[in-house]
Design an enzyme around this catalytic site. Structure first.
Site, PDB file in Angstrom:
ATOM      1  N   LYS A  13       0.958  -1.295  -0.056  1.00 45.38           N
ATOM      2  CA  LYS A  13       0.119   0.014   0.168  1.00 45.38           C
ATOM      3  C   LYS A  13       0.896   1.134   0.080  1.00 45.38           C
ATOM      4  CE  LYS A  13      -2.011  -0.748   3.880  1.00 45.38           C
ATOM      5  NZ  LYS A  13      -1.681  -2.166   4.297  1.00 45.38           N
ATOM      6  N   ARG A  88     -10.061   0.740   8.429  1.00 46.49           N
ATOM      7  CA  ARG A  88      -9.438  -0.577   8.808  1.00 46.49           C
ATOM      8  C   ARG A  88     -10.622  -1.585   9.615  1.00 46.49           C
ATOM      9  NH1 ARG A  88      -3.289   0.377   8.355  1.00 46.49           N
ATOM     10  NH2 ARG A  88      -2.367  -1.567   9.055  1.00 46.49           N
ATOM     11  N   ARG A 127      11.692  -6.510   5.419  1.00 46.22           N
ATOM     12  CA  ARG A 127      11.631  -4.908   5.106  1.00 46.22           C
ATOM     13  C   ARG A 127      12.428  -4.076   5.897  1.00 46.22           C
ATOM     14  NH1 ARG A 127       5.541  -2.453   5.226  1.00 46.22           N
ATOM     15  NH2 ARG A 127       5.536  -2.975   7.428  1.00 46.22           N
ATOM     16  N   ARG A 160      11.144  -1.779  11.395  1.00 47.27           N
ATOM     17  CA  ARG A 160       9.906  -1.336  12.301  1.00 47.27           C
ATOM     18  C   ARG A 160       9.977  -2.263  13.640  1.00 47.27           C
ATOM     19  NH1 ARG A 160       4.899  -0.039   8.397  1.00 47.27           N
ATOM     20  NH2 ARG A 160       3.915  -1.308  10.304  1.00 47.27           N
ATOM     21  N   ARG A 171      -0.732  -9.063  13.235  1.00 50.97           N
ATOM     22  CA  ARG A 171      -1.224  -8.043  12.395  1.00 50.97           C
ATOM     23  C   ARG A 171      -2.187  -8.755  11.073  1.00 50.97           C
ATOM     24  NH1 ARG A 171       3.895  -5.743  10.976  1.00 50.97           N
ATOM     25  NH2 ARG A 171       3.072  -4.402   9.618  1.00 50.97           N
TER      26      ARG A 171
HETATM   27  P1  ADP Z   1       1.190  -2.005   7.858  1.00 50.12           P
HETATM   28  O1  ADP Z   1      -0.053  -2.029   6.945  1.00 50.12           O
HETATM   29  O2  ADP Z   1       2.192  -2.824   7.395  1.00 50.12           O
HETATM   30  O3  ADP Z   1       0.317  -2.909   9.029  1.00 50.12           O
HETATM   31  P2  ADP Z   1       0.773   0.418   8.916  1.00 50.12           P
HETATM   32  O4  ADP Z   1       1.901   1.452   8.998  1.00 50.12           O
HETATM   33  O5  ADP Z   1      -0.408   0.864   7.984  1.00 50.12           O
HETATM   34  O6  ADP Z   1       1.375  -0.693   8.570  1.00 50.12           O
HETATM   35  O7  ADP Z   1       0.248   0.600  10.495  1.00 50.12           O
HETATM   36  C1  ADP Z   1       0.982   0.232  11.448  1.00 50.12           C
HETATM   37  C2  ADP Z   1       0.053   0.105  12.686  1.00 50.12           C
HETATM   38  O8  ADP Z   1      -0.388   1.498  13.003  1.00 50.12           O
HETATM   39  C3  ADP Z   1      -1.134  -0.870  12.758  1.00 50.12           C
HETATM   40  O9  ADP Z   1      -0.727  -1.976  13.126  1.00 50.12           O
HETATM   41  C4  ADP Z   1      -1.987  -0.136  13.789  1.00 50.12           C
HETATM   42  O10 ADP Z   1      -1.411  -0.418  15.109  1.00 50.12           O
HETATM   43  C5  ADP Z   1      -1.764   1.373  13.575  1.00 50.12           C
HETATM   44  N1  ADP Z   1      -2.717   1.875  12.560  1.00 50.12           N
HETATM   45  C6  ADP Z   1      -2.461   2.254  11.446  1.00 50.12           C
HETATM   46  N2  ADP Z   1      -3.733   2.723  10.701  1.00 50.12           N
HETATM   47  C7  ADP Z   1      -4.420   2.316  11.703  1.00 50.12           C
HETATM   48  C8  ADP Z   1      -6.090   2.377  11.478  1.00 50.12           C
HETATM   49  N3  ADP Z   1      -6.617   2.963  10.385  1.00 50.12           N
HETATM   50  N4  ADP Z   1      -6.754   1.952  12.544  1.00 50.12           N
HETATM   51  C9  ADP Z   1      -6.308   1.529  13.669  1.00 50.12           C
HETATM   52  N5  ADP Z   1      -4.920   1.375  13.831  1.00 50.12           N
HETATM   53  C10 ADP Z   1      -4.067   1.711  12.524  1.00 50.12           C
END
Ligand code: ADP
Ligand code: ZN
Length: 191
Positions: A13, A88, A127, A160, A171
């Site tokens: 993404k 999400r 990554r 990360r 996740r």
């Molecule tokens: P990835 O898609 O690789 O999991 P992100 O950088 O989008 O990585 O998200 C990392 C973390 O940030 C998620 O595991 C969650 O804890 C938090 N997060 C990000 N976006 C959201 C969201 N829309 N709602 C809830 N938590 C979020």
């Protein structure tokens, strides 16, 4: 152009959103990046979010909905935006629907990226990201020329905290349980 990118962790993404944002000259709104910046700065929101993120769980809906609500009101979103990592949950999708309605905006498209779980685990465990410019690498599939150093800017690469195998599995489960239901029959996000 107003777009949403949906897909599991590691689907790409962020990579695709960056390319689209440059091409279309609209901002990429990545809730994960905004939360990580808040954690790094030690803001109250960051302190609240950190435990959830380290555990591989979602940050509470009120927090992320608040972030997106503020962000969408900024002037650079007038011509459009790419939401990367939001919504999400069903509640977030519903909140977004209301925000867009009150701003008088419609989505042009929702793009869903699909990748099988074992490939996602391989991508996420390898990554690495540049601390300075945010460019992504992979230790096997897209290694930097010099170990630990960004090809583009010479910045230091980091892994990360949530890209450890147990957290990755968690996740992916969270994605299946809470985000996947948005897809076919759940909330309709298409215009
Ligand atoms: P990835 O898609 O690789 O999991 P992100 O950088 O989008 O990585 O998200 C990392 C973390 O940030 C998620 O595991 C969650 O804890 C938090 N997060 C990000 N976006 C959201 C969201 N829309 N709602 C809830 N938590 C979020
Ligand atoms: Zn860099």
């Amino acid at each position: 152009m107003k777009l949403i990118l949906l897909g599991p962790p590691g689907a790409g993404k962020g990579t695709q959103a960056k390319l689209l944002a440059e091409r279309l000259e609209i901002p990429q709104i990545a809730t994960g990046d905004i939360l990580r910046a808040a954690v790094k700065q030690g803001t109250p929101m960051g302190l609240k979010a950190k435990g959830f993120m380290d555990a591989g769980s979602l940050v509470p809906d009120e927090v992320v909905v608040g972030i997106v609500r503020e962000r969408l009101q900024q002037v650079d979103c007038a011509r459009g935006f790419i939401l990367d990592g939001f919504p999400r949950t069903v509640a977030q999708a519903e909140a977004l629907k209301e925000m867009l309605a009150s701003l008088g905006k419609n989505l042009n498209a929702v793009i869903s990226l699909e990748v099988d779980n074992e490939a996602l685990v391989r991508r996420l465990t390898g990554r690495r990201t540049c601390q300075e410019c945010g460019r992504g690498f992979h230790v096997d599939f897209d290694p930097p020329k010099t170990d630990g150093t960004c090809d583009a800017c010479g910045g230091e690469l980091y892994q990360r905290d949530d890209d450890r195998e147990e957290t990755i599995r968690r996740r992916l489960e969270v994605y299946t349980d809470q985000t996947q239901p948005l897809m076919p029959a759940g909330i309709t996000l298409t215009p």
